[in-house]
Design a protein around this motif. Structure first.
Motif, short mmCIF file in Angstrom:
data_model
loop_
_atom_site.label_atom_id
_atom_site.label_comp_id
_atom_site.label_asym_id
_atom_site.label_seq_id
_atom_site.Cartn_x
_atom_site.Cartn_y
_atom_site.Cartn_z
N VAL A 75 81.92 60.38 32.87
CA VAL A 75 83.09 59.50 32.91
C VAL A 75 84.26 60.14 32.17
O VAL A 75 85.41 60.08 32.61
N ASP A 78 86.05 62.80 34.20
CA ASP A 78 86.86 62.29 35.31
C ASP A 78 88.10 61.51 34.86
O ASP A 78 89.09 61.47 35.58
N SER A 79 88.02 60.84 33.72
CA SER A 79 88.97 59.75 33.46
C SER A 79 90.28 60.15 32.79
O SER A 79 91.22 59.38 32.83
N CYS A 80 90.34 61.30 32.17
CA CYS A 80 91.54 61.62 31.39
C CYS A 80 92.75 61.72 32.31
O CYS A 80 92.70 62.37 33.36
N VAL A 81 93.87 61.08 31.92
CA VAL A 81 95.09 61.18 32.71
C VAL A 81 96.15 62.03 32.03
O VAL A 81 97.30 62.05 32.45
N ARG A 115 86.09 70.69 36.88
CA ARG A 115 86.84 70.49 38.12
C ARG A 115 86.51 71.57 39.15
O ARG A 115 86.35 71.30 40.34
N TYR A 161 90.83 55.15 27.29
CA TYR A 161 89.53 55.06 27.97
C TYR A 161 88.38 55.33 27.02
O TYR A 161 87.24 55.48 27.45
N LYS B 205 92.42 62.03 38.90
CA LYS B 205 92.40 61.34 37.62
C LYS B 205 92.62 59.84 37.77
O LYS B 205 92.47 59.10 36.80
N LEU B 207 90.68 58.06 38.91
CA LEU B 207 89.36 57.52 38.59
C LEU B 207 89.33 56.89 37.20
O LEU B 207 88.33 56.27 36.82
N HIS B 208 90.39 57.04 36.44
CA HIS B 208 90.40 56.35 35.14
C HIS B 208 90.29 54.84 35.34
O HIS B 208 89.85 54.14 34.44
N GLY B 211 86.71 54.27 35.74
CA GLY B 211 86.07 54.97 34.63
C GLY B 211 86.08 54.17 33.34
O GLY B 211 85.09 54.13 32.62
N VAL B 212 87.19 53.50 33.08
CA VAL B 212 87.30 52.80 31.79
C VAL B 212 86.18 51.77 31.63
O VAL B 212 85.66 51.57 30.53
#
Lengths: 515, 240
Positions: A75, A78-81, A115, A161, B205, B207-208, B211-212
């Motif tokens: 998770v 994938d999740s970092c923006v 990635r 997150y 991204k 997917l956040h 994901g959260v």
């Protein structure tokens, strides 16, 4: 160590975000574990450069394995923006200015590889999404920067997150170990735990001598025969404490304090030569087999000694492992299911009127609340005390019944045993506490430069209360914090003796004779 | 073009849904062998639900971290939500009362969304640390979202399109009864970009968003001493 003289960075009058200094710490590389050290942990030894393809494939396979075993890693990858919330939160970034010490950048060292090998866009358009191949240089970069993270979790407090860089660092180190690129300091210590029983390599007979010597010293000091028992079958409490407590300064003063508390409260207790170490460096290297194996010693010691309670001494990461993982790993805790003979075997032996496992601060605070201990608070009047929250206690565990008890209970004890207590600035304590700069397997002299720099934000907060409020003692409940501060305080113009344990303060003030 | 867009939206919807289901199933199936909530954490499931609600509605952690990012990020996300809800009118007949009520707010939200996105993008250039961590795709994502907003707002404020026909198209699409889409350049741009966003959602991204909810440091209760937390993977280790 050869090289330029290590100097503390200047303290900033107003702690602002540091100027970025790209690659300031790029060359840093802690000593690499020898093949022998690696072999003791069933890790491969160093791989020759011409075997790169094999190393590459092994690393990627290991990464895939970890992604399949750990939801957190998957998770978080994938999740970092790239929002930037964490960028100014790491003490190593603040102290070094090296942008790769920003938590997001540290994660991206791995995320870029993730990635490339595990996502469609990274396979198709690597440049576009910042994906890159795993190369020997990338692996070197991992080795350097995954050993510039103390796994303190401060960044995870601020991430929208909850991305915990510690999990990424642990995975990074685990992959490095799998390709024979281990860190000497941590891996050598784990080898000692298995061979000798503790991180410092103190064998059983020496430990017995040390404790007997300690009993004599305390008798001389107080006139009272306080016991520091070892391997005492049938004792009520098994105390698991970091081995530094047995002879390092100032750690030993807290060990003396634990003994006095047990003595004053009339609780029978024992240490174990088999499990003479609370620390569990399996956490630091992200290796769950080691995490389990090291924790298993405590279970076996508890079963063998037949104790009713398991109490943990002042050690930060050990308390995280004990509190958060022991029940999962080896059943030390409560609430085993009906079909769980492994956990039931131990849990049926333990006394569940008490928390299992229990932190020594919980034990002492409970006794204080019951009126079982009394103190001469004036004995601590020469001290103006502040409290440094240790990261693993603050952000990876709890004490007492309420969330945040890990902050209140040690402070309550200090206020109960001393008259002068001062808080450091908000934003540098409680869940936002700054790491001492030496946690997570970095407490080694080959990383001293990093350790000195990483202590900067804590030193700045400390300076505000030493200059403004006359603080001359920083209490903490972590063996690594104590060692680290003893070493780095002088770089910032402080005496090494100004750091010590909470039970050192208890030890100073506790009344022993009249109970 | 009608057929092209019909096909595009079927494809985009399929990729979005199947992609997300696949990712979520993947997160769901991957074990979380240890309890690693960032403490202090709630000790009960109910407390965790509240923590998560605060996190996804108020962006609590981000608020603690950085006020600027929080203001811009929160405004963008809330506006986006309002804009999406406003667009429900293209998919419901008759339009639900609360969706009708939201229409004017949705328009303001569209403008605020642009401001929020512009602010977030500006930070990628002006703040050294954020410039350092920004990848090319981070910029493209902001460009994509801004273009979607700008093309949408243009149809509202500059060159109107036949929204009644657009609605017929989407209502028809939902019933597999293809209706003509108005021939309008801006509309084509808007819809193409939206479809692109849907297509890349499960691979990026973005997917956040799911994901959260799966982040162990946020979604686990702090109760390791009270209850033995086991996963198949740790159980396997135990018997080794």
């Amino acid at each position: 160590m050869a090289g330029p003289e290590i100097k503390a960075p200047p303290m900033r009058e107003f702690p602002t975000v540091p100027v970025m200094r790209p690659d300031a710490m790029g060359g840093l590389k802690p000593f690499i574990a020898s093949d022998k050290i690696q072999a003791d942990l069933n890790f491969p030894g160093a791989q020759p450069a011409e075997n790169w393809q094999h190393t590459h494939d092994t690393a990627i396979a290991k990464m895939g394995e970890l992604l399949g075993q750990q939801r957190a890693l998957k998770v978080y990858m994938d999740s970092c923006v790239h929002c930037g919330a964490c960028t100014d939160k790491c003490h190593y970034f603040i102290g070094t200015g090296d942008p790769k010490n920003m938590p997001v950048a540290r994660q991206d060292l791995m995320r870029s590889v993730y990635r490339r090998y595990f996502t469609l866009p990274g396979k198709l358009f690597p440049k576009l999404v910042g994906a890159r191949d795993l190369t020997p240089d990338v692996l070197d970069e991992w080795y350097s920067y995954y050993h510039q993270c103390s796994e303190c979790r401060r960044c995870s407090v601020f991430c929208p997150y909850g991305i915990d860089t510690a999990e990424v660092t642990m995975a990074g180190r685990e992959i490095l170990d799998a390709v024979g690129y281990g860190q000497k300091y941590s891996n050598e210590i784990i080898g000692k735990v298995h061979k000798i029983g503790n991180n410092l390599g103190l064998p059983g007979p020496a430990l017995r001598d040390t404790l007997e010597g300690l009993e004599e010293d305390v008798l001389e000091d107080t006139g009272i025969a306080i016991r520091y028992p070892l391997d005492q079958k049938g004792a009520e409490v098994l105390l698991i404490t970091p081995s530094a407590d047995f002879f390092a300064e100032p750690h030993i003063d807290s060990l003396i304090g634990y003994g006095k508390v047990f003595h004053a409260a009339g609780i029978s207790w024992t240490l174990s030569s088999m499990a003479s170490e609370a620390g569990n460096f399996g956490l630091f290297i992200g290796n769950q087999e080691q995490l389990l194996k090291i924790a298993m010693r405590v279970r076996e010691a508890a079963l063998e000694l037949g104790v009713k309670r398991i109490v943990v001494g002042e050690c930060g990461h050990a308390w995280r492992v004990a509190y958060s993982f022991w029940n999962t790993l080896v059943g030390i805790g409560d609430g085993a299911g009906a079909n769980d003979p492994f956990a039931i075997q131990l849990q049926s032996q333990l006394d569940h009127r008490y928390k299992q496992p229990m932190h020594i601060c919980e034990l002492t605070w409970d006794l204080i609340q019951q009126g079982a201990l009394s103190f001469d608070k004036e004995a601590n009047d020469h001290r103006v005390i502040t409290f440094h929250d240790s990261c693993n206690v603050a952000r990876g565990s709890r004490m007492g019944d309420m969330p945040g008890g890990q902050f209140e209970i040690p402070r309550n004890i200090i206020r109960a045993v001393a008259n002068h207590y001062v808080e450091m600035a908000p934003g540098t304590t409680h869940e936002q506490t700054f790491c001492c700069g030496g946690g997570g397997g970095l407490l080694t002299d080959d990383l001293l430069d990093l350790r000195v720099k990483g202590a900067l934000p804590r030193m700045e907060a400390l300076k505000l209360v030493t200059d403004g409020k006359g603080v001359n003692f920083m209490a903490t409940i972590c063996a690594i914090c104590k060692s680290q501060f003893s070493k780095v305080l002088p770089y910032y113009g402080y005496k090494m003796g100004m750091v010590g344990g909470v039970h050192q303060l208890v030890s100073t003030a506790i009344r022993l004779g009249d109970k | 073009m009608t057929l092209f867009f019909a096909a595009l939206f079927y494809l985009a919807t399929a990729v979005l849904l199947i992609g997300l289901v696949f990712r979520i199933a993947d997160y769901w199936r991957t074990p979380a062998p240890f309890l690693i909530p960032t403490t202090p954490a709630p000790t009960t499931r109910g407390g965790v639900v509240l923590r998560m609600l605060r996190e996804v509605t108020l962006f609590e952690s981000l608020f603690k971290a950085n006020l600027w990012i929080w203001v811009l990020g929160w405004l963008f996300h809330v506006s986006l939500l309002l804009v999406l809800l406003r667009h429900l009118r293209y998919f419901t007949q008759p339009v639900w009362a609360w969706v009708a009520f939201l229409q004017p707010f949705g328009i303001y939200a569209g403008l605020i969304m642009v401001a929020g996105l512009a602010g977030l993008w500006l930070r990628r250039f002006t703040v050294e640390r954020i410039r350092y961590i920004s990848t090319f795709s981070d910029h493209l994502m902001l460009l994509l979202l801004l273009s979607i907003a700008a093309s949408g707002l243009s149809m509202k404020f500059l060159v109107h399109t036949d929204i009644v026909a657009v609605k017929e198209f989407f209502l028809g699409l939902m019933l597999f009864d293809i209706q003509p889409l108005p021939a309008d350049g801006l509309l084509y741009v808007h819809l193409s970009l939206v479809a692109l966003l849907m297509l890349i959602f499960p691979f990026s991204k973005l997917l956040h968003a799911p994901g959260v909810f799966f982040s162990p440091s946020r979604n686990q209760a702090d109760n390791p001493r009270e209850k033995r937390h086991q996963s198949a993977w740790t159980a396997k280790l135990e018997t080794k």
